[in-house]
Design a protein around this motif. Structure first.
Motif, PDB file in Angstrom:
ATOM      1  N   PHE A  23       0.890  -1.146   0.025  1.00 32.70           N
ATOM      2  CA  PHE A  23      -0.018   0.111   0.063  1.00 32.70           C
ATOM      3  C   PHE A  23       0.949   1.385  -0.022  1.00 32.70           C
ATOM      4  CE2 PHE A  23      -3.472  -2.853   1.515  1.00 32.70           C
ATOM      5  CZ  PHE A  23      -4.458  -2.587   0.347  1.00 32.70           C
ATOM      6  N   SER A  24       2.014   1.160   0.463  1.00 35.17           N
ATOM      7  CA  SER A  24       2.959   2.294   0.597  1.00 35.17           C
ATOM      8  C   SER A  24       3.229   2.630  -0.850  1.00 35.17           C
ATOM      9  CB  SER A  24       3.989   2.397   1.424  1.00 35.17           C
ATOM     10  OG  SER A  24       3.780   2.073   2.697  1.00 35.17           O
ATOM     11  N   VAL A  25       3.841   1.667  -1.654  1.00 39.91           N
ATOM     12  CA  VAL A  25       4.207   1.865  -3.225  1.00 39.91           C
ATOM     13  C   VAL A  25       2.957   2.145  -3.806  1.00 39.91           C
ATOM     14  CG1 VAL A  25       4.970   0.502  -5.047  1.00 39.91           C
ATOM     15  CG2 VAL A  25       6.044  -0.111  -2.929  1.00 39.91           C
ATOM     16  N   ILE A  26       1.762   1.717  -3.705  1.00 35.50           N
ATOM     17  CA  ILE A  26       0.546   2.173  -4.319  1.00 35.50           C
ATOM     18  C   ILE A  26       0.356   3.868  -3.943  1.00 35.50           C
ATOM     19  CG2 ILE A  26      -1.901   2.158  -4.594  1.00 35.50           C
ATOM     20  CD1 ILE A  26      -1.698  -0.948  -4.310  1.00 35.50           C
ATOM     21  N   ASN A  27       0.189   3.962  -2.820  1.00 34.76           N
ATOM     22  CA  ASN A  27       0.134   5.308  -2.298  1.00 34.76           C
ATOM     23  C   ASN A  27       1.367   6.191  -3.181  1.00 34.76           C
ATOM     24  OD1 ASN A  27      -0.967   7.704  -0.985  1.00 34.76           O
ATOM     25  ND2 ASN A  27       0.433   7.197   0.767  1.00 34.76           N
ATOM     26  N   LEU A  28       2.571   6.114  -3.141  1.00 35.61           N
ATOM     27  CA  LEU A  28       3.541   6.901  -3.821  1.00 35.61           C
ATOM     28  C   LEU A  28       3.079   6.816  -5.278  1.00 35.61           C
ATOM     29  CD1 LEU A  28       6.100   8.257  -3.489  1.00 35.61           C
ATOM     30  CD2 LEU A  28       7.168   6.277  -4.051  1.00 35.61           C
ATOM     31  N   GLY A  29       2.668   5.875  -5.838  1.00 34.59           N
ATOM     32  CA  GLY A  29       2.226   5.750  -7.305  1.00 34.59           C
ATOM     33  C   GLY A  29       1.293   7.066  -7.384  1.00 34.59           C
ATOM     34  N   ILE A  30       0.045   7.143  -6.589  1.00 43.51           N
ATOM     35  CA  ILE A  30      -1.012   7.905  -6.773  1.00 43.51           C
ATOM     36  C   ILE A  30      -0.319   9.308  -6.764  1.00 43.51           C
ATOM     37  CG2 ILE A  30      -3.007   8.785  -5.526  1.00 43.51           C
ATOM     38  CD1 ILE A  30      -3.471   5.659  -5.113  1.00 43.51           C
ATOM     39  N   LYS A  31       0.411   9.628  -5.684  1.00 47.38           N
ATOM     40  CA  LYS A  31       1.101  10.847  -5.587  1.00 47.38           C
ATOM     41  C   LYS A  31       2.033  11.221  -6.676  1.00 47.38           C
ATOM     42  CE  LYS A  31       0.863  11.015  -0.711  1.00 47.38           C
ATOM     43  NZ  LYS A  31       1.043  11.679   0.554  1.00 47.38           N
ATOM     44  N   ILE A  32       2.737  10.381  -7.726  1.00 45.52           N
ATOM     45  CA  ILE A  32       3.377  10.772  -8.431  1.00 45.52           C
ATOM     46  C   ILE A  32       2.545  11.057  -9.670  1.00 45.52           C
ATOM     47  CG2 ILE A  32       4.813   9.796 -10.458  1.00 45.52           C
ATOM     48  CD1 ILE A  32       6.302   8.087  -8.191  1.00 45.52           C
ATOM     49  N   LYS A  33       1.070  10.344  -9.999  1.00 49.52           N
ATOM     50  CA  LYS A  33       0.426  10.779 -11.042  1.00 49.52           C
ATOM     51  C   LYS A  33      -0.331  12.295 -10.787  1.00 49.52           C
ATOM     52  CE  LYS A  33      -0.848   6.025 -12.062  1.00 49.52           C
ATOM     53  NZ  LYS A  33      -1.900   5.204 -12.177  1.00 49.52           N
ATOM     54  N   ASN A  34      -0.349  12.786  -9.389  1.00 48.43           N
ATOM     55  CA  ASN A  34      -0.801  13.880  -9.056  1.00 48.43           C
ATOM     56  C   ASN A  34       0.044  15.251  -9.198  1.00 48.43           C
ATOM     57  OD1 ASN A  34      -3.280  12.821  -8.683  1.00 48.43           O
ATOM     58  ND2 ASN A  34      -2.898  12.579  -6.453  1.00 48.43           N
ATOM     59  N   THR A  35       1.419  14.797  -9.501  1.00 49.47           N
ATOM     60  CA  THR A  35       2.332  15.919  -9.713  1.00 49.47           C
ATOM     61  C   THR A  35       2.320  16.541 -11.085  1.00 49.47           C
ATOM     62  OG1 THR A  35       4.185  14.498 -10.416  1.00 49.47           O
ATOM     63  CG2 THR A  35       3.956  14.932  -8.096  1.00 49.47           C
ATOM     64  N   TYR A  36       2.514  17.747 -11.175  1.00 47.65           N
ATOM     65  CA  TYR A  36       2.289  18.669 -12.444  1.00 47.65           C
ATOM     66  C   TYR A  36       3.519  18.504 -13.275  1.00 47.65           C
ATOM     67  CZ  TYR A  36      -1.830  19.457  -9.710  1.00 47.65           C
ATOM     68  OH  TYR A  36      -2.948  19.611  -8.916  1.00 47.65           O
ATOM     69  N   THR A  37       4.524  18.863 -12.996  1.00 51.23           N
ATOM     70  CA  THR A  37       5.630  19.168 -14.009  1.00 51.23           C
ATOM     71  C   THR A  37       6.302  17.484 -14.371  1.00 51.23           C
ATOM     72  OG1 THR A  37       7.348  19.081 -12.154  1.00 51.23           O
ATOM     73  CG2 THR A  37       5.954  21.413 -12.885  1.00 51.23           C
ATOM     74  N   GLU A  38       7.093  17.751 -15.513  1.00 52.12           N
ATOM     75  CA  GLU A  38       7.643  16.560 -15.978  1.00 52.12           C
ATOM     76  C   GLU A  38       8.901  16.261 -15.067  1.00 52.12           C
ATOM     77  OE1 GLU A  38       7.196  13.986 -18.339  1.00 52.12           O
ATOM     78  OE2 GLU A  38       5.341  14.664 -18.329  1.00 52.12           O
ATOM     79  N   GLU A  39       9.598  17.283 -14.871  1.00 46.51           N
ATOM     80  CA  GLU A  39      10.753  16.974 -13.829  1.00 46.51           C
ATOM     81  C   GLU A  39      10.380  16.741 -12.564  1.00 46.51           C
ATOM     82  OE1 GLU A  39      14.004  19.947 -12.073  1.00 46.51           O
ATOM     83  OE2 GLU A  39      13.115  20.593 -13.669  1.00 46.51           O
ATOM     84  N   THR A  40       9.301  16.866 -12.067  1.00 52.44           N
ATOM     85  CA  THR A  40       8.934  16.408 -10.772  1.00 52.44           C
ATOM     86  C   THR A  40       8.470  14.937 -10.877  1.00 52.44           C
ATOM     87  OG1 THR A  40       7.991  18.773 -10.105  1.00 52.44           O
ATOM     88  CG2 THR A  40       7.379  16.668  -8.775  1.00 52.44           C
ATOM     89  N   GLN A  41       7.805  14.661 -11.785  1.00 53.77           N
ATOM     90  CA  GLN A  41       7.304  13.380 -12.182  1.00 53.77           C
ATOM     91  C   GLN A  41       8.466  12.291 -12.301  1.00 53.77           C
ATOM     92  OE1 GLN A  41       4.453  13.231 -15.483  1.00 53.77           O
ATOM     93  NE2 GLN A  41       2.782  13.747 -14.066  1.00 53.77           N
ATOM     94  N   ALA A  42       9.353  12.799 -13.035  1.00 52.85           N
ATOM     95  CA  ALA A  42      10.824  12.202 -13.241  1.00 52.85           C
ATOM     96  C   ALA A  42      11.425  11.714 -11.921  1.00 52.85           C
ATOM     97  CB  ALA A  42      11.623  12.750 -14.158  1.00 52.85           C
TER      98      ALA A  42
END
Length: 137
Positions: A23-42
């Motif tokens: 669930f920690s990995v899934i939660n981190l994945g959801i937070k990654i999808k909610n970030t806006y910039t490409e640099e932040t997502q990378a």
């Protein structure tokens, strides 16, 4: 539930650890999808890869540590009577709890020691580490 006795407690602990990491990995994945910039997502994807690797390593270490400490209970139950193995398991559990409680204060100070080390204050980190080891405070 499956008539496994004390083994069910160990398996439940193992399963809860695996589920928590999942669930920690899934939660981190959801937070990654909610970030806006490409640099932040990378950066988040890179962080996720590091965290997944470290989580798997930590899970394997917990699994092996669990059986290293408590595996003797399973061996003892094979050769000793139920009363003797239960007494051994209870005694071992009490010592594990005492060990965990006694190291808690030291573990709380680890971020301060790391912070001093990161700032280049080797003398301060060595002094704090030495005080914590010697006094336990």
């Amino acid at each position: 539930m499956f008539d496994l006795g004390l083994l069910s407690l160990g398996l439940a602990s193992l399963i809860s650890s695996i589920i928590g990491r999942f669930f920690s990995v899934i939660n981190l994945g959801i937070k990654i999808k909610n970030t806006y910039t490409e640099e932040t997502q990378a950066l988040c994807r890179e962080l996720k890869q590091v965290l997944v690797h470290n989580s798997l390593s930590q899970g394997v270490a917990q699994f092996s540590g669990y059986f290293a400490v408590r595996g003797s209970i399973l061996i003892a139950s094979s050769y000793l009577s139920v009363d003797q193995s239960a007494s051994y398991a209870l005694t071992l559990t009490l010592f594990i709890v005492l060990s965990t409680v006694s190291t808690t204060v030291f573990q709380i100070q680890i971020p301060s020691i790391i912070d001093l080390q990161a700032d280049g204050n080797n003398i301060g980190s060595a002094r704090l580490l030495g005080v914590r080891i010697v006094t336990g405070k």
